[in-house]
Scaffold this motif. Structure first.
Motif, PDB file in Angstrom:
ATOM      1  N   MET A   1       0.802  -1.217   0.000  1.00  0.00           N
ATOM      2  CA  MET A   1       0.000   0.000   0.000  1.00  0.00           C
ATOM      3  C   MET A   1       0.843   1.279   0.000  1.00  0.00           C
ATOM      4  SD  MET A   1      -3.041   1.096   2.674  1.00  0.00           S
ATOM      5  CE  MET A   1      -3.998  -0.375   2.343  1.00  0.00           C
TER       6      MET A   1
ATOM      7  N   CYS B   1      -2.045   5.058  -4.021  1.00  0.00           N
ATOM      8  CA  CYS B   1      -2.782   6.250  -3.602  1.00  0.00           C
ATOM      9  C   CYS B   1      -3.397   6.091  -2.223  1.00  0.00           C
ATOM     10  CB  CYS B   1      -3.878   6.580  -4.623  1.00  0.00           C
ATOM     11  SG  CYS B   1      -5.225   5.365  -4.690  1.00  0.00           S
ATOM     12  N   GLU B   2      -3.489   4.857  -1.727  1.00  0.00           N
ATOM     13  CA  GLU B   2      -4.019   4.622  -0.384  1.00  0.00           C
ATOM     14  C   GLU B   2      -2.931   4.725   0.684  1.00  0.00           C
ATOM     15  OE1 GLU B   2      -7.738   1.880  -0.216  1.00  0.00           O
ATOM     16  OE2 GLU B   2      -6.159   0.756  -1.256  1.00  0.00           O
TER      17      GLU B   2
ATOM     18  N   CYS C   1      -4.112   3.164  -8.227  1.00  0.00           N
ATOM     19  CA  CYS C   1      -5.329   3.688  -7.600  1.00  0.00           C
ATOM     20  C   CYS C   1      -6.534   3.154  -8.374  1.00  0.00           C
ATOM     21  CB  CYS C   1      -5.299   5.215  -7.606  1.00  0.00           C
ATOM     22  SG  CYS C   1      -6.436   5.994  -6.429  1.00  0.00           S
TER      23      CYS C   1
ATOM     24  N   LYS D   1      -7.767  -2.026  -4.329  1.00  0.00           N
ATOM     25  CA  LYS D   1      -8.034  -1.127  -3.190  1.00  0.00           C
ATOM     26  C   LYS D   1      -8.627  -1.883  -2.011  1.00  0.00           C
ATOM     27  CE  LYS D   1      -8.634   3.549  -5.087  1.00  0.00           C
ATOM     28  NZ  LYS D   1      -9.627   4.608  -5.286  1.00  0.00           N
TER      29      LYS D   1
END
Length: 199
Positions: free
Chosen positions: A59, A63-64, A147, A197
């Motif tokens: 991660m 983007c997370e 993402c 995600k």
């Protein structure tokens, strides 16, 4: 009274010209063997300490997370290479069940061929001297991490060895880079990571 003669010790090699020839031959074979091993080509390979080929991308590099570029390392760059190109893209956008486009995450070109990798989260100011940046699909230079809007996507980290440096382009897109390096690719390698995600 004569002392009995002890056992005779045989020389390791034949004496005279025959012995010299044998020694010379053995030395030549040894040298040729070492030379042959020294000239074995190291395969052109691309790896990351963050994930293996086909494995999930942590991660941190998305983007997370911190959206850092992953550490990359390579070896075996062809001797005739004059520059390297790195392209990171996602062919599964927007949905891996019904992909419609390839999303570009990172474009670097004119990477010096004696470079052996990029550190984690490398900023533009710390790229290897001479390295230039192209545009990703956010219309920016630099790295943009995974993402995906839906599903698990694949992210291809592709490294190209070129027989030339790319001149006459500025902030190019991936398609412009591909057009410029057409006919100049000596070898290409890739590393694939995946991401889905968490929410």
């Amino acid at each position: 009274m004569k002392t009995p003669a002890g056992p005779q010790t045989r020389p390791l090699f034949f004496a005279g010209p025959a012995g010299l020839l044998l020694v010379t031959t053995l030395i030549l074979v040894w040298v040729l063997t070492l030379t042959a091993h020294g000239e074995e080509k190291v395969p052109f390979t691309l790896k990351s300490t963050a994930f293996g080929n086909g494995d999930p991308i942590p991660m941190t590099y998305t983007c997370e997370g911190k959206d850092l570029s992953p550490p990359l390392a390579w070896e075996g760059v062809p001797e005739q290479a004059r520059s390297l190109v790195l392209i990171v893209d996602d062919p599964d956008a927007p949905d891996p069940e019904a992909p419609k486009m390839t999303w570009v995450h990172w474009v670097l070109y004119n990477i010096p061929p004696d470079t052996n990798g990029l550190p984690e989260g490398v900023p533009s100011t710390d790229l290897p001297p001479g390295t230039e940046e192209g545009l990703n699909d956010w219309k920016k230079t630099g790295y943009g991490g995974p993402c995906p809007p839906v599903g698990r996507h694949r992210y291809f980290h592709k490294l190209y060895a070129l027989d030339t440096a790319l001149e006459g382009i500025s902030r190019p897109t991936k398609s412009q880079i591909e057009a410029a390096m057409k006919g100049h690719v000596i070898e290409k390698i890739e590393l694939i990571g995946t991401y889905k995600k968490s929410r």
